[in-house]
Design a protein around this motif. Structure first.
Motif, mmCIF file in Angstrom:
data_model
loop_
_atom_site.group_PDB
_atom_site.id
_atom_site.type_symbol
_atom_site.label_atom_id
_atom_site.label_comp_id
_atom_site.label_asym_id
_atom_site.label_seq_id
_atom_site.Cartn_x
_atom_site.Cartn_y
_atom_site.Cartn_z
ATOM 1 N N VAL A 43 0.824 -1.213 0.000
ATOM 2 C CA VAL A 43 0.000 0.000 0.000
ATOM 3 C C VAL A 43 0.860 1.267 0.000
ATOM 4 N N PHE A 44 1.627 1.473 1.077
ATOM 5 C CA PHE A 44 2.469 2.670 1.187
ATOM 6 C C PHE A 44 3.904 2.266 1.490
ATOM 7 N N TYR A 45 4.822 3.128 1.058
ATOM 8 C CA TYR A 45 6.203 3.091 1.525
ATOM 9 C C TYR A 45 6.407 4.408 2.257
ATOM 10 N N ALA A 46 6.834 4.341 3.515
ATOM 11 C CA ALA A 46 7.025 5.562 4.303
ATOM 12 C C ALA A 46 8.424 5.566 4.891
ATOM 13 N N VAL A 47 9.056 6.751 4.885
ATOM 14 C CA VAL A 47 10.387 6.868 5.470
ATOM 15 C C VAL A 47 10.374 8.079 6.402
ATOM 16 N N ASP A 48 10.997 7.927 7.576
ATOM 17 C CA ASP A 48 10.887 8.943 8.631
ATOM 18 C C ASP A 48 11.365 10.324 8.195
ATOM 19 N N SER A 49 12.305 10.386 7.246
ATOM 20 C CA SER A 49 12.860 11.687 6.856
ATOM 21 C C SER A 49 11.890 12.528 6.024
ATOM 22 N N ARG A 50 10.786 11.948 5.542
ATOM 23 C CA ARG A 50 9.802 12.751 4.807
ATOM 24 C C ARG A 50 8.408 12.414 5.325
ATOM 25 N N PRO A 51 8.116 12.938 6.533
ATOM 26 C CA PRO A 51 6.900 12.528 7.246
ATOM 27 C C PRO A 51 5.586 12.957 6.600
ATOM 28 N N SER A 52 5.606 13.948 5.713
ATOM 29 C CA SER A 52 4.322 14.421 5.183
ATOM 30 C C SER A 52 3.828 13.597 3.997
ATOM 31 N N MET A 53 4.673 12.733 3.446
ATOM 32 C CA MET A 53 4.298 12.036 2.205
ATOM 33 C C MET A 53 4.565 10.539 2.270
ATOM 34 N N VAL A 54 3.934 9.825 1.349
ATOM 35 C CA VAL A 54 4.192 8.388 1.187
ATOM 36 C C VAL A 54 4.284 8.059 -0.298
ATOM 37 N N ASP A 55 4.962 6.959 -0.593
ATOM 38 C CA ASP A 55 4.824 6.333 -1.902
ATOM 39 C C ASP A 55 3.533 5.514 -1.815
ATOM 40 N N LEU A 56 2.786 5.482 -2.902
ATOM 41 C CA LEU A 56 1.491 4.794 -2.914
ATOM 42 C C LEU A 56 1.478 3.822 -4.095
ATOM 43 N N GLY A 57 1.100 2.582 -3.853
ATOM 44 C CA GLY A 57 1.064 1.575 -4.919
ATOM 45 C C GLY A 57 0.125 2.017 -6.033
#
Ligand SMILES: [Zn+2]
Ligand SMILES: [Zn+2]
Ligand SMILES: [Zn+2]
Ligand SMILES: [Zn+2]
Length: 413
Positions: A322-336
């Motif tokens: 569903v999502f890829y999230a990384v702590d250094s960019r908290p406002s956004m996600v990668d979305l499948g």
């Protein structure tokens, strides 16, 4: 197998490595024949643009011995995936006796190609066909999967409308043109449904056009096209994404989390309506998903920590990435990108801009059979771009400038 026959060791392994299985494959039986399925269900169950599999060349008993979670995909097909990291590993097909010939087993297993080892053999796998391309409406990813690997014959990989046995061939390029023509008359909604196959993750994506159009190009998130305000969608060959999605190249798009909401509830009028309270940053999202008394609307959303600062969100019931999230960019996600239900079709070009001709993390597949697969996908997408007169996207220019800058800095020491 004769003892003097040459063989290779083929391994299927999930991302967290808890589930792993190896079998010996005689080189005389290579290449393994892969099929890509572009059906709506497969896109929503991987989170990518298709599923891809080969008949598992090892004993079935060893597959049954793995501790995999199962998701009933259809009456005869079950997906077996790792319950910890969500990597889909096998399809199990059960066929009624009347359909089996001779001593054929009731259960057969097909492996998702994304979890297979990247053996240093150029002819490990061959893509034999694309099925259910009809479901994509716009040709989907098939447009950049026609000339794969060492395509000696020059004949494009055949695309079937549905099953290979009982449907006609379709031309994904013609489908793309028809979809583009149709979209001239169809309004693009601001809210796009985003869901996994089982709807254990059921969300909406706000395109954010009203918000983005008030901003200067320099104020826009890097993934928003400065002229159309559509969202970037790219090609990712990294080891972790391909393993957790079960496909060799993952296609992510990107969004601000504040533009994600729960889908309106259709079952209960008591439930809060949409527009209320999906976590708006990755830290809140992580806390909400880990909470012992979590919001029931999070339903089957779960995550796997693939490195200290990375959370990979998936559906714990059907395995979709569903999502890829990384702590250094908290406002956004990668979305499948396969989770989107856009009116034009699977490529969702009413909403997304594809970064054609760019493959990130191609270095992850160097030296193995995937190297040629990944570079042929990149080449196909670039050919498609040129053929259709599509300009090089801002996202690709951005990436290429950064790569050149890094290389120059490295050269200076
Ligand atoms: Zn795992
Ligand atoms: Zn399918
Ligand atoms: Zn699901
Ligand atoms: Zn990746």
């Amino acid at each position: 197998m004769a003892s003097d026959e040459e063989a290779v060791e083929l391994t299927a392994q999930c991302l967290c490595k808890a589930q792993s299985i190896t079998t010996s494959v005689p080189t005389s039986s290579l290449p393994l024949q892969a099929s890509y399925c572009h059906c709506t269900s497969c896109r929503h169950v991987t989170g990518g643009m298709y599923s891809s599999c080969v008949a598992w060349p090892g004993p079935s008993a060893a597959v049954r011995a793995l501790s995999l979670r199962s998701y009933a995909f259809s009456q005869r097909l079950t997906i077996l995936f790792c319950g910890t990291c969500s990597s889909p590993m096998f399809w199990r097909e059960r066929r009624p006796e009347k359909e089996r010939k001779g001593k054929e087993e009731e259960e057969t297993f097909e492996a998702f190609t994304g979890v297979l080892s990247n053996n240093a053999l150029p002819d490990m796998i061959q893509v034999k066909d694309h099925i259910f391309v009809g479901d994509t409406l716009d040709g989907g990813a098939a447009i950049w999967l026609r000339h794969l690997l060492k395509d000696k014959s020059g004949t494009p990989v055949p695309c079937y409308r549905s099953w290979r046995h009982d449907s006609e061939l379709v031309d994904p390029d013609a489908m793309a043109a028809a979809s583009e023509a149709k979209m001239k008359h169809v309004p693009i909604p601001d809210e796009i449904p985003v869901h996994c196959r089982c709807k254990g993750v059921n969300l909406i994506l706000h395109r954010g056009i009203a918000d983005y159009s008030t901003k200067e190009p320099s104020q826009l998130p890097f993934f928003v096209d400065p002229s159309t305000h559509k969202l970037m969608a790219g090609f990712d060959a990294c080891h972790s994404c391909r393993t957790s999605a079960g496909i060799d190249v993952m296609n992510w798009t990107f969004t601000l989390l504040k533009n994600i909401d729960y889908a309106p509830s259709s079952s209960s009028s008591d439930a809060p309506s949409s527009g209320s309270g999906f976590p708006s940053n990755t830290l809140d999202l992580k806390a909400a998903v880990s909470s012992p008394d979590r919001d029931p609307r999070l339903s089957h959303l779960a995550y796997y920590v693939s490195s200290d600062d990375v959370q990979r969100y998936f559906c714990s019931r059907c395995s979709a990435s569903v999502f890829y999230a990384v702590d250094s960019r908290p406002s956004m996600v990668d979305l499948g990108s396969g989770l989107l239900d856009a009116p034009d079709g699977a490529r969702a070009e009413s909403v997304l801009v594809w970064i054609l001709g760019l493959m990130i993390w191609a270095e992850d597949v160097k030296g193995g059979w995937r190297e040629e697969l990944v570079s042929s996908i990149k080449r196909n997408s670039e050919d498609w771009r040129i053929k259709n007169g599509i300009p090089v996207s801002w996202g690709r220019k951005l990436r290429e400038e950064r790569t050149a800058k890094n290389a120059a800095e490295a050269a200076q020491g």
